[in-house]
Design an enzyme around this catalytic site. Structure first.
Site, PDB file in Angstrom:
ATOM      1  N   GLU A 239       0.830  -1.202   0.000  1.00  0.00           N
ATOM      2  CA  GLU A 239       0.000   0.000   0.000  1.00  0.00           C
ATOM      3  C   GLU A 239       0.865   1.253   0.000  1.00  0.00           C
ATOM      4  OE1 GLU A 239      -3.503  -1.986   2.798  1.00  0.00           O
ATOM      5  OE2 GLU A 239      -2.014  -0.633   3.662  1.00  0.00           O
ATOM      6  N   CYS A 240       0.614   2.143  -0.918  1.00  0.00           N
ATOM      7  CA  CYS A 240       1.225   3.473  -0.971  1.00  0.00           C
ATOM      8  C   CYS A 240       2.752   3.372  -0.872  1.00  0.00           C
ATOM      9  CB  CYS A 240       0.636   4.361   0.119  1.00  0.00           C
ATOM     10  SG  CYS A 240       0.866   6.131  -0.209  1.00  0.00           S
TER      11      CYS A 240
END
Length: 436
Positions: A321-322
């Site tokens: 994520e990210c």
């Protein structure tokens, strides 16, 4: 069920001082020997870190866009267990939600049946605060405002005028903070300072200016503790490996960690350590953070990068994520140079200030026959065109946004911080044949 003080710290708008008051109250109450359970409205990862430092208990996010009302109630009941007092820090203005007031601090207070302690910035006003407070106490009859704390108060005469406001409106005045007690939260990088600020600096001002004993008495309510809100979680054989470091991989919900621990054996590792992944890794989770701040160290850890490339290449399950997604790309560019990363994803990232742009907001998308929800906040971006997404991503209003969800083999990655709670488990992002 037992009666304990529990309340939400809210404000008419951002910048009024609710973070200062929340952190200061948490510190003071813990100093009085109370077990304080902190919560944070919304998807914020930063305030929860400071809450944990102050309270000695992990802070938990409560978000009505990413989770339903029932799940939020279960979370609150589960994490309240054993606490003497629960303090919920609000977000933005009290009625600011993803759709009017939906998902707002007020909405969470109403969902949980918690009273609100309102922090009002009195810096440039006195009796003009009367209609403001009247509106906040009367706007929604489902929300109870227990009282107000005035921040940035200038003089004793100013205090008297504000007391008159509360007297005329029939609102409890819990106290005052002077102008010298402005927010002590420093901002080193995009609102982050992991190095200090536990709330102790503001504690004497809270003790002196706020009648916290009366506040606790006014906010005592029955607390219904509940069992863990997750049922039928799949078991994962082998190691569930979670990347953790203060900056590069630090954005993770406490709920997610606890879910993973119920699903199998969790091993935390720092990708800068230059150690390979455990040989029996069965799921690698790379949460968000700011890998651009640690790009040189991450790039220098060649053994770690090689082991992650090998693990992904042979079909190992990776959820990123990210910041975790950025780490899996070929490179990250900063003002200090271009740094080689894992190369699992054939893309390059720039975090240079002259090239980056803000992307912020709730996200939703369809995946594996279900709707997945999450949140996005970053300044970095892909070099060149946005990669092709495997599914269309939408904002909270249902409008399409350019935010790619990527898949390479058994690697699922994107800028969205995915929320697993309620209906989703991390194994849901992989084909059934890939799961244990």
């Amino acid at each position: 069920m037992r009666d304990i003080p529990q309340f939400v710290i809210a404000a008419p708008s951002s910048g009024a001082g609710k973070t200062t008051v929340a952190r200061g109250l948490m510190s003071l109450l813990r100093g009085e020997g109370l077990t304080v359970q902190p919560f944070k409205c919304g998807p914020d990862y930063i305030d929860t870190k400071f809450h944990a430092a102050v309270c000695g208990r992990q802070s938990v996010n409560l978000d009505l866009f990413m989770a339903g009302e029932g799940h939020v109630r279960e979370l609150y009941g589960y994490y309240s267990a054993g606490a003497d007092v629960c303090v919920v820090e609000g977000m933005m203005g009290m009625y600011d939600g993803y759709d009017r007031s939906s998902g707002s601090t007020a909405d969470i207070a109403r969902t949980l049946g918690l009273p609100v302690v309102l922090v009002a910035d009195a810096r440039s006003a006195a009796y003009s605060l009367a209609p403001l407070l009247y509106g906040f106490t009367k706007f929604d009859t489902g929300v109870t405002v227990a009282g107000v704390i005035f921040n940035r108060v200038g003089s004793e005469r100013h205090r008297q005028m504000l007391r008159r406001v509360c007297s005329d409106l029939g609102i409890e005045c819990f106290g005052f903070l002077s102008r010298r007690s402005v927010d002590i939260v420093s901002s080193r990088y995009l609102g982050l300072d992991f190095s200090g600020g536990t709330g102790n600096d503001i504690t004497p001002m809270i003790s002196e200016g706020v009648d916290w004993r009366r506040l606790l008495s006014a906010c005592t309510r029955p607390c219904r503790e509940s069992a863990a809100p997750w049922t039928n979680l799949p078991r994962i054989a082998g190691d569930i490996v979670v990347a953790r470091s203060d900056e590069a991989f630090s954005f993770i919900y406490q709920e997610h960690l606890d879910m993973l621990r119920m699903m199998g054996h969790v091993t935390e590792f720092d990708p800068e350590s230059d150690e390979p992944l455990p040989a029996d890794t069965s799921l690698l989770y790379l949460p968000g953070g700011y890998p651009e701040n640690r790009a040189a160290g991450l790039s220098a850890a060649r053994n770690t990068l090689k082991s992650i490339r090998s693990y992904a290449a042979r079909g190992g399950r990776v959820l990123a994520e990210c910041g975790g997604m950025m780490y899996l790309c070929r490179s990250i560019a900063t003002d200090e140079g271009v740094f080689e990363m894992a190369g699992v994803l054939p893309h390059d990232i720039t975090a240079r200030p002259v090239e980056r742009r803000l992307s912020l907001g709730y996200r939703r998308f369809a995946f594996g026959g279900r709707e997945v929800r999450g949140h996005e906040f970053h300044y970095s971006r892909f070099v060149g065109d946005e990669p092709q997404s495997i599914t269309q991503v939408y904002n909270a209003s249902g409008e399409p946004v350019r935010s790619a969800i990527l898949r390479a083999g058994n690697t699922i990655a994107g800028y969205t911080h995915i929320y697993w709670g309620g209906e989703t488990a991390p194994t849901d992002f992989f084909r059934p044949s890939d799961n244990d």
